[in-house]
Design an enzyme around this catalytic site. Structure first.
Site, PDB file in Angstrom:
ATOM      1  N   GLY B 200      44.994  47.778  44.279  1.00 32.92           N
ATOM      2  CA  GLY B 200      45.123  48.861  43.281  1.00 32.92           C
ATOM      3  C   GLY B 200      46.466  48.828  42.671  1.00 32.92           C
ATOM      4  O   GLY B 200      47.137  47.705  42.562  1.00 32.92           O
ATOM      5  N   LEU B 226      37.288  45.730  42.248  1.00 32.34           N
ATOM      6  CA  LEU B 226      38.488  45.359  42.120  1.00 32.34           C
ATOM      7  C   LEU B 226      39.444  44.764  43.385  1.00 32.34           C
ATOM      8  O   LEU B 226      39.126  45.574  44.522  1.00 32.34           O
ATOM      9  CB  LEU B 226      39.119  46.532  41.501  1.00 32.34           C
ATOM     10  N   ASP B 227      40.020  43.735  43.166  1.00 33.34           N
ATOM     11  CA  ASP B 227      40.722  43.328  44.292  1.00 33.34           C
ATOM     12  C   ASP B 227      40.206  42.968  45.669  1.00 33.34           C
ATOM     13  O   ASP B 227      40.684  42.748  46.498  1.00 33.34           O
ATOM     14  CB  ASP B 227      42.018  44.116  44.600  1.00 33.34           C
ATOM     15  N   GLU B 228      38.747  42.744  45.337  1.00 30.13           N
ATOM     16  CA  GLU B 228      38.071  42.321  46.498  1.00 30.13           C
ATOM     17  C   GLU B 228      37.378  40.791  46.640  1.00 30.13           C
ATOM     18  O   GLU B 228      36.608  40.300  47.579  1.00 30.13           O
ATOM     19  CB  GLU B 228      36.818  43.417  46.631  1.00 30.13           C
TER      20      GLU B 228
END
Lengths: 284, 284, 284, 284
Positions: B200, B226-228
């Site tokens: 995040g 997101l960001d995964e």
């Protein structure tokens, strides 16, 4: 039945991988890991193959015999290592204990797969460490001018204990060419500097004087040329102007112990092939 | 004629290596590099084979056709990449220029083998950098509530320029699932933290507040979460209590640029296979 | 007479350095090292001063008394540590021996300046290691539902042995808030992940599943919030897709041991000041 | 009004810190950062003090004048740097562009605080890079046997542009002692090896031949002794047997660019004091 590990080298040419992997497939081996490397500059091919021996009908001798045939036909230089046969490692030390502790702790924890039948030193200081780990300790002091005699005693000890690998864990003696010839490619030394920088004595003081910003350590096979043998592993750590030569020594000890332990592990896991002055170190 | 690179995956089983390498040997290919990896936990086999196409009679089409047959028979999932076909890469940026400069410099120096047909941004700020490198620049501003419309413009630009790979070089927009579905496994993002720590926003401030002693950056494929997405490359640098959040940002910029450039290079050199949430990144 | 080390913190303002260094100069102390840090975000001033006590007429008590006055006048929060007073450190372990061996070897080698009056474990497994190093070993098994009783036994042992610092060297128990309150800022834990990533259990498996490209370890002071205490030291190592969860565990052990040993060393050398969730760790 | 930064050195003795910090406290300066280091081997004291000039009544000249007095009394060797005075830096290059791009990008991004009035090269190749960044480019080709004439032209350019710092960003010429004497301690060179290993030419090929497991780069001040000047910054990267000499060159480029940029940044931020063959590099 465990595993068998083949370390192979030959002249590079087309079809080698297919032929060797065909051999193992033809015998229905389960190949656990296969790694190859072609050195195009030198036109050499290097390979490490690890196969599962469980549920395999072949004896070790039969397996070796069959591989021998393909090796002759393909002109392969190779060695084979069975996981049943644990390497017998002699540790040679002087007065510094840090590498010795680290190696012995790793053996105890099961992270270095080998026997340590004995520890040899030119000083009596570290006998208590050998005692702690219940390992026979032999003190072979070196008197001036009697180098050959001392080496003879050490060699006899190594031979009597059927040693496969000699680890110089900060053994502060220069070995003669004769000694090294008894264990070609089977003596690992730790040098307390980032070779080829600071070959020879007192590397930490010289590093301090030169004002380098990182110091390191190097594990290499011993050859008759001092500090010139094939490098197995190196590592470094960042230092600052505030670190005195004594600080460098202390920081260096932690680099030395991990570099030497990693190098010994790579050798014991049959991941190293020597190629002239260089080593092929296959990743785990 | 250059080289061809095969990225292969299939269920792990005996004899795969022999069969595939047999295919290339049977056609007298010169195998430049072959690397395999068996994931025993997931029972999957991954392989990268690079072959020399010089002095090879087969056309690309014929080669692909022949490999297709073995792939069907062996149930291989694969892609083939010819060195002739240079990837077309779009760079998406916002206001920060550090990753952009580093990528463009590497392309210019010949260390990233690709075309950059266009740079797209949601801000006009970096047009001058695009101009310096003579690359068309498209500003696609994002108005509140008009996300879909903006993405549509960007997607049309990517399609019109026949883009193979989208690099989010500090593009400060969250992409919709629809957008990502247009370029599955072909969007690389740089996250300014050592994932999964500090997912995040505002990672450097949060890293400072948490008092970590190292900060990092992570390049990963973009997925709807997101960001995964699967991580390609990470790196870190040591910091101290003296470094303010602004210092972390500055130190972080240098980590971000090298991590993103390395990840893009690995992708362009066809060294990455995506395996669920993980990536297989073959060494050079 | 050795050395005295002052760890100081106060509100940041003009003239602090001059006033404090004036104090030591006024008493003709030889200042061996002085380091300061102003945290401008929090408006706090942190300082470490090490002075030589050789050839100094003041007794420890007189020195402390005099510094107390300036501390009151300047509103300093401080602690003073005399090199004569060796810290008494308790090691708490469970079944894993790697950190234990590394700490004990460093103590033996003279690289960790402390006494180890006892080792406590909830399992009997590591008694032989304690025996090797001639350190009393206490097994305090934890029965389900009897956590408080077990902690009481441990706390009594710590008190009876006048323990200054508790080191959780892979002690696999979660400490109660009550326990931690007995040793505020004096319990160091090693977490086997790069915090704040992978807080909680099984970090290596989760790291493998997430596909990270580096793994790490974190030494921190224990606080009632699990894995949330102020971080003293972290380190990482690069891994590849080939490393299985078991490989990560083995690689991780070597990171854990060096991170914990470094953190304990920093604490014992009075180089750490806790500042909320952060630590000031002065370089050596 | 910005900030002033003092770099100080003197013989080590009691009370120096109190006296110097007393000077700044007496003038009610807000000391932003103060760092000291006592080299006990050489009995030298080094100090860096950064003070806030906002709301300070003294002119630069008055401040310098007053500090001059204390410096004379205390026998301090010092330099003072005002943040208003941006350093004027000349970049000298040959054909390789990687360091040049990195330095210019950092200047553009605001991460290197300096002016670049000109770029000088012995080859015309990189003029287009200078053009991109709108920086005057001067080609001073070196003809065999006319080294002195070429250096004279370069020196005149440097003087005409009032250059404070010369950065050899892979400038492949050996500078004469005469040239270096014009810019003592003000010429920074990047050497493409981890000095003192591989001094001289072709370091990557020699590193490959020696089989090292890490390669590095070194930024140092130029002195008449080739590759022997005081080191400012070094870094390394791990390599494997698979990396060819060309791979080492490519990996090395990324090390070189970050090492040189960091060294130039340390110099421009007045964090470096030269102490014989060593440097004191204060952390940020």
């Amino acid at each position: 039945m465990g595993k068998a590990c083949f370390l192979i080298q030959t002249e590079d040419r087309k079809g080698i991988l297919a032929e060797i992997s065909g051999f193992f497939a033809g015998h229905s081996f389960n190949v656990l890991q296969s790694k190859q490397y072609s050195d195009m500059r030198e036109n050499r091919y290097y390979m490490r193959v690890e196969v599962d021996l469980d549920n395999v009908a072949l004896t070790h001798r039969a397996l070796t015999g069959e591989f021998d045939e393909i090796a002759k036909r393909m002109n392969l230089k190779y060695s084979v290592h069975f996981s049943e046969d644990r390497a017998r490692v002699a540790l040679l030390v002087s007065r510094a204990s840090h590498c010795l502790y680290d190696l012995l702790a790793h053996v105890r924890e099961g992270d270095l797969d080998c026997e340590i039948p004995l520890i040899i030193s030119n000083h009596p200081d570290l006998e208590h460490v050998a005692d702690m780990f219940n390992i026979p300790f032999f003190c072979c002091p070196a008197e001036p001018g009697k180098n050959a005699a001392q080496e003879k005693v050490v060699l006899e000890l190594l031979e009597r204990h059927k040693i496969d690998l000699v680890v110089l864990a900060r053994y502060m003696r220069i070995l003669s060419e004769n000694f090294i010839d008894h264990y070609p490619n089977r003596i690992i030394n730790i040098h307390h500097a980032f070779l080829p920088a600071f070959q020879g004595g007192n590397p930490y003081l010289r590093a301090w004087q030169r004002g380098v910003k990182m110091i390191g350590a190097t594990a290499h096979y011993a050859t008759p040329e001092l500090d010139e043998g094939p490098i197995i592993e190196q590592d470094v750590e960042r230092i600052t102007h505030e670190d005195s030569p004594d600080d460098l020594k202390q920081i260096g000890k932690d680099i030395e112990r991990r570099v030497l332990t990693r190098a010994v592990r790579a050798h014991l896991e049959h991941r190293v092939i020597i190629a002239g002055r260089r080593t092929i170190v296959f990743a785990r």
